[in-house]
Write an enzyme that holds these catalytic residues in place. Structure first.
Site, PDB file in Angstrom:
ATOM      1  N   ASP A   5       0.790  -1.243   0.000  1.00 55.01           N
ATOM      2  CA  ASP A   5       0.000   0.000   0.000  1.00 55.01           C
ATOM      3  C   ASP A   5       0.825   1.299   0.000  1.00 55.01           C
ATOM      4  O   ASP A   5       0.501   2.246   0.741  1.00 55.01           O
ATOM      5  CB  ASP A   5      -0.950   0.029   1.214  1.00 55.01           C
ATOM      6  CG  ASP A   5      -1.997  -1.082   1.166  1.00 55.01           C
ATOM      7  OD1 ASP A   5      -1.904  -1.937   0.276  1.00 55.01           O
ATOM      8  OD2 ASP A   5      -2.893  -1.094   2.030  1.00 55.01           O
TER       9      ASP A   5
ATOM     10  N   LYS B 103      -7.080  -4.936  -3.116  1.00 54.94           N
ATOM     11  CA  LYS B 103      -7.836  -5.436  -1.959  1.00 54.94           C
ATOM     12  C   LYS B 103      -8.795  -4.361  -1.466  1.00 54.94           C
ATOM     13  O   LYS B 103      -8.596  -3.178  -1.742  1.00 54.94           O
ATOM     14  CB  LYS B 103      -6.875  -5.859  -0.839  1.00 54.94           C
ATOM     15  CG  LYS B 103      -6.032  -4.708  -0.312  1.00 54.94           C
ATOM     16  CD  LYS B 103      -5.028  -5.205   0.700  1.00 54.94           C
ATOM     17  CE  LYS B 103      -4.179  -4.083   1.250  1.00 54.94           C
ATOM     18  NZ  LYS B 103      -4.914  -3.046   1.970  1.00 54.94           N
TER      19      LYS B 103
ATOM     20  N   CYS C 104      -1.936  -2.642   7.569  1.00 48.31           N
ATOM     21  CA  CYS C 104      -1.821  -3.540   6.413  1.00 48.31           C
ATOM     22  C   CYS C 104      -0.515  -4.320   6.365  1.00 48.31           C
ATOM     23  O   CYS C 104      -0.501  -5.468   5.913  1.00 48.31           O
ATOM     24  CB  CYS C 104      -2.065  -2.759   5.134  1.00 48.31           C
ATOM     25  SG  CYS C 104      -3.793  -2.195   5.047  1.00 48.31           S
TER      26      CYS C 104
HETATM   27  C1  VGL Z   1      -4.654   0.849   5.616  1.00 50.56           C
HETATM   28  C2  VGL Z   1      -6.183   1.840   6.992  1.00 50.56           C
HETATM   29  C3  VGL Z   1      -7.165   1.685   6.036  1.00 50.56           C
HETATM   30  C4  VGL Z   1      -3.242   0.415   5.408  1.00 50.56           C
HETATM   31  C5  VGL Z   1      -5.619   0.687   4.655  1.00 50.56           C
HETATM   32  O1  VGL Z   1      -2.787   0.361   4.245  1.00 50.56           O
HETATM   33  O2  VGL Z   1      -2.545   0.118   6.421  1.00 50.56           O
HETATM   34  N1  VGL Z   1      -4.952   1.421   6.788  1.00 50.56           N
HETATM   35  N2  VGL Z   1      -6.872   1.104   4.875  1.00 50.56           N
END
Ligand code: VGL
Ligand code: ZN
Length: 244
Positions: A41, A144, A188
């Site tokens: 991410d 995702k 994540c």
């Molecule tokens: C994430 C919060 C919401 C992450 C993704 O990538 O850690 N955190 N969505």
């Protein structure tokens, strides 16, 4: 001995000698399998560099540059690079804006699961949902969080238990060991690393290539990962990773 037999014997000896020699010289390409890298991410919305809606402390331009260089170096050494990409529809359950009277970072219960409510982020097809690492480096990018009803911190499965393509793709590439880093350490990265360990992969997390939402939960996340048998490296050490 006939000359043909002699040549056959030499070939056989050579073959028998080469197997252990190659295994010693190149654990990355032997029967032990490949080493994969999962860049988690690294997207505009999680960075201060892009003024993201869910910007994580320290996810600045220098961090993006460091992750980019590390990923390129790993790719150059023969590691197979994968990424995860948070990829939500606008009506996603994790957005506070989709819950009347709620604020960012409120904690609610949905069907018995606890859900943090986030500012809308990584909305499908928006500029700040892009992955900020050279996309040519990736063998695959696993999306995702597409189901509006479930959050998905892990790159392997969502909160409803629906699997992503990650495990299948890693297996297709005979990956046994994975190096995990990115954003966020406490969400994540943690969920992806723990699911990888549970799926039987040898897992290494590089702390210095991760950024977390909060210091306290990030510290706890690193401890939880360690307790799961995950190796935490302070910084990237490719030779060390090869030896693990
Ligand atoms: C994430 C919060 C919401 C992450 C993704 O990538 O850690 N955190 N969505
Ligand atoms: Zn998200």
């Amino acid at each position: 001995m006939k000359q043909g037999d002699f040549i056959a014997v030499i070939f056989c000896l050579f073959g028998f000698l080469m197997v252990p020699l190659l295994t010693m010289a190149c654990p990355e390409c032997s029967a032990e399998g490949n080493t994969g890298v999962i860049v988690v991410d690294v997207q505009g919305d999680f960075t201060t560099a892009k003024k993201g809606s869910l910007a994580v402390n320290g996810a600045d331009q220098a961090f993006i540059k460091k992750v980019g260089k590390a990923t390129k170096d790993l790719s150059g050494k023969g590691f197979i690079i994968f990424a995860t990409q948070d990829w939500h529809p606008a009506n996603h359950v994790s957005f506070f804006t989709n819950h009347e009277g709620k604020k960012p970072f409120d904690l609610i219960k949905i069907d018995g699961r606890s859900q943090v409510l986030w500012p809308p982020h990584c909305v499908q097809g928006t500029e700040n949902a892009r992955v900020l690492v050279d996309n040519n480096l990736f063998r695959a990018v696993v999306k995702k969080g597409q189901d509006p009803k479930y959050d998905s911190y892990s790159g392997f499965q969502d909160d409803g238990g629906a699997k992503t393509e990650m495990d299948k793709i890693l297996k297709r590439n005979t990956v046994r060991k994975v190096v995990v880093y990115g954003i966020a350490t406490d969400y994540c990265v943690k969920a992806t690393a723990i699911d990888a360990a549970d799926a039987g992969y040898k897992v290494i997390v590089v702390e210095d290539l991760c950024r977390g939402v909060a210091p306290e939960t990030s510290k706890k996340a690193l401890e939880e990962m360690k307790a799961k048998g995950i190796t935490i490296l302070k910084e990237l050490d490719i030779e060390k990773i090869k030896g693990l």
